[in-house]
Every structure is written in C-alpha cells, then in structure tokens.
Design a protein around this motif. Structure first.
Motif, mmCIF file in Angstrom:
data_model
loop_
_atom_site.group_PDB
_atom_site.id
_atom_site.type_symbol
_atom_site.label_atom_id
_atom_site.label_comp_id
_atom_site.label_asym_id
_atom_site.label_seq_id
_atom_site.Cartn_x
_atom_site.Cartn_y
_atom_site.Cartn_z
ATOM 1 N N LEU A 138 43.495 32.997 31.360
ATOM 2 C CA LEU A 138 43.493 33.872 32.534
ATOM 3 C C LEU A 138 42.269 33.631 33.409
ATOM 4 O O LEU A 138 42.374 33.596 34.643
ATOM 5 C CB LEU A 138 43.555 35.341 32.107
ATOM 6 C CG LEU A 138 44.871 35.798 31.460
ATOM 7 C CD1 LEU A 138 44.732 37.231 30.952
ATOM 8 C CD2 LEU A 138 46.040 35.691 32.427
ATOM 9 N N TYR A 139 41.117 33.464 32.790
ATOM 10 C CA TYR A 139 39.891 33.202 33.559
ATOM 11 C C TYR A 139 40.012 31.864 34.285
ATOM 12 O O TYR A 139 39.713 31.763 35.489
ATOM 13 C CB TYR A 139 38.683 33.206 32.629
ATOM 14 C CG TYR A 139 37.346 33.113 33.348
ATOM 15 C CD1 TYR A 139 36.613 34.263 33.635
ATOM 16 C CD2 TYR A 139 36.812 31.889 33.738
ATOM 17 C CE1 TYR A 139 35.381 34.193 34.289
ATOM 18 C CE2 TYR A 139 35.587 31.808 34.399
ATOM 19 C CZ TYR A 139 34.882 32.963 34.660
ATOM 20 O OH TYR A 139 33.673 32.891 35.319
ATOM 21 N N LYS A 140 40.458 30.837 33.571
ATOM 22 C CA LYS A 140 40.586 29.509 34.178
ATOM 23 C C LYS A 140 41.613 29.527 35.295
ATOM 24 O O LYS A 140 41.403 28.928 36.356
ATOM 25 C CB LYS A 140 40.974 28.483 33.114
ATOM 26 C CG LYS A 140 41.002 27.053 33.630
ATOM 27 C CD LYS A 140 41.257 26.069 32.503
ATOM 28 C CE LYS A 140 41.266 24.637 33.018
ATOM 29 N NZ LYS A 140 41.515 23.658 31.924
ATOM 30 N N LYS A 141 42.721 30.217 35.076
ATOM 31 C CA LYS A 141 43.773 30.322 36.100
ATOM 32 C C LYS A 141 43.207 30.933 37.376
ATOM 33 O O LYS A 141 43.415 30.413 38.483
ATOM 34 C CB LYS A 141 44.912 31.183 35.554
ATOM 35 C CG LYS A 141 45.952 31.616 36.595
ATOM 36 C CD LYS A 141 46.836 30.465 36.985
ATOM 37 C CE LYS A 141 47.907 30.896 37.972
ATOM 38 N NZ LYS A 141 47.368 31.302 39.287
ATOM 39 N N ASN A 142 42.485 32.037 37.254
ATOM 40 C CA ASN A 142 41.962 32.701 38.439
ATOM 41 C C ASN A 142 40.861 31.885 39.104
ATOM 42 O O ASN A 142 40.736 31.903 40.335
ATOM 43 C CB ASN A 142 41.464 34.102 38.104
ATOM 44 C CG ASN A 142 40.995 34.848 39.332
ATOM 45 O OD1 ASN A 142 39.813 34.827 39.671
ATOM 46 N ND2 ASN A 142 41.927 35.489 40.025
#
Length: 203
Positions: free
Chosen positions: A42-46
């Motif tokens: 989720l962090y990498k996606k955002n």
C-alpha cells in the motif's frame, strides 16, 4: 481497525513523506518491509501515485522544453505500468486472504476487483491532500477558496462512500457471497512483441 482505515493512514503517511522533500527524483524509503506485506504494498502503491501526480503537473507546463516533455511522458508510461503491477500484487494478496473461503453456489463476481477499488482510494487520498492545500492558500481569492472547499466536501463524501463500498465488498468475500479472480491487465503498448510500432522497429 478496518482495512480502509489502515490503508488511508498508510496513504497519507506516504503523501506526507513525499512532501517533506517534494522531489520527483527522490527514491522511496518504504517504512514497511515485506514481512508486513500489505502495508508494504500500500505504501509503495501510493508513493508511485504521488510521484506520478507531480509528473502530470510538470508535463502540463506550457513552457516546458519538448525534449523534457517527451522524457517525462515516457516516465509517466513507465509509472503507469508500475501502478498496474502494484494493483495486481495487491489483488494477489486479497486472493490469498480469501483462498480458503467456502464460496456459496449463488456467489457473484464483482465488476471491479478489490485492488482496483484500492487504486481509486489511493488517488482519492491525493485529491483530498491537494484540494486541502488549495483551501489553505493565503494568496488565493475568497471565491477560489470557497470553490475548492465545496470540491473538498465532495471528496470527503467520496471517501466515506468508497471506503464503505470496499468494506462491504471484503465482507462479501468473507461470507462467500462473492468470489474474485485476478486478471492481468495485458497492456499491449509496453510489450515489444505486441506493439506493432515497437516490433516493426526491431526488424
């Protein structure tokens, strides 16, 4: 804590981390390792979404050098592919989470996978952040601030609606009321074997 509550926290953490430097060239420093897989994803996606948000701003500069614009366009294309890959990784995580659920005979499939809904959720977090920036401007007219506040109110309602929809979808998976599949997007324009312009140039 609900999935969407945690995701929203992580998205805003990523956005705030990026804006400490506001540099499209800055490398990600993901605070979540792969042992916390969904948080990591989720962090990498955002982060990818946040960098691309600013690339899209820069490329719209009417005074931009055409050579730089072409370079940015190719960067955006690459970012779009990374974004799609991340969605597929998140969907694979969801598929694993619900892999042992006994699906009901009359279970239905959703038109949108959970990760593509999460993709919209990530983009929404960026819209809220940047619209709030516009509301907080001290150099803008009262009309501009009022218009942006009205838009921000709509975005906040979208946050409620989208998070509710995601939670209801996940509940349906848990109950076996819906089943999911992970489909590769099969983007053709980035594939040298599928894009006629690319494979023609290899001859």
């Amino acid at each position: 804590m609900k999935f969407t509550e945690r995701a929203w926290e992580i998205f805003n953490e990523s956005i705030n981390d990026y804006h400490k430097y506001d540099d499209i060239n800055r490398q990600i420093e993901n605070p979540y390792d792969e042992s916390n897989l969904i948080e990591h994803l989720l962090y990498k996606k955002n982060w990818i979404d946040t960098v691309q948000w600013h690339l899209e701003d820069i490329i719209r500069d009417p005074q931009i050098d055409p050579v730089e614009a072409l370079s940015l366009k190719r960067w955006i294309d690459k970012s779009n592919q990374e974004r799609t890959d991340m969605v597929e990784y998140v969907d694979s995580w969801f598929l694993q989470q619900y892999g042992n659920v006994e699906v009901k005979e009359d279970a239905k499939i959703n038109t949108e996978s959970p990760a593509w809904a999460v993709d919209r959720f990530s983009i929404l977090s960026l819209k809220v952040y940047h619209m709030q920036q516009e509301v907080d401007r001290t150099d803008a007219t009262p009309d501009h601030i009022a218009a942006c506040q009205a838009k921000l109110d709509v975005l906040k309602q979208q946050h409620i609606d989208l998070s509710t929809g995601i939670e209801e979808l996940l509940a349906d998976y848990v109950a076996g009321n819906k089943y999911m599949r992970v489909y590769k997007q099969m983007k053709m324009y980035n594939d040298e074997s599928l894009n006629p312009v690319l494979y023609a140039n290899k001859k």
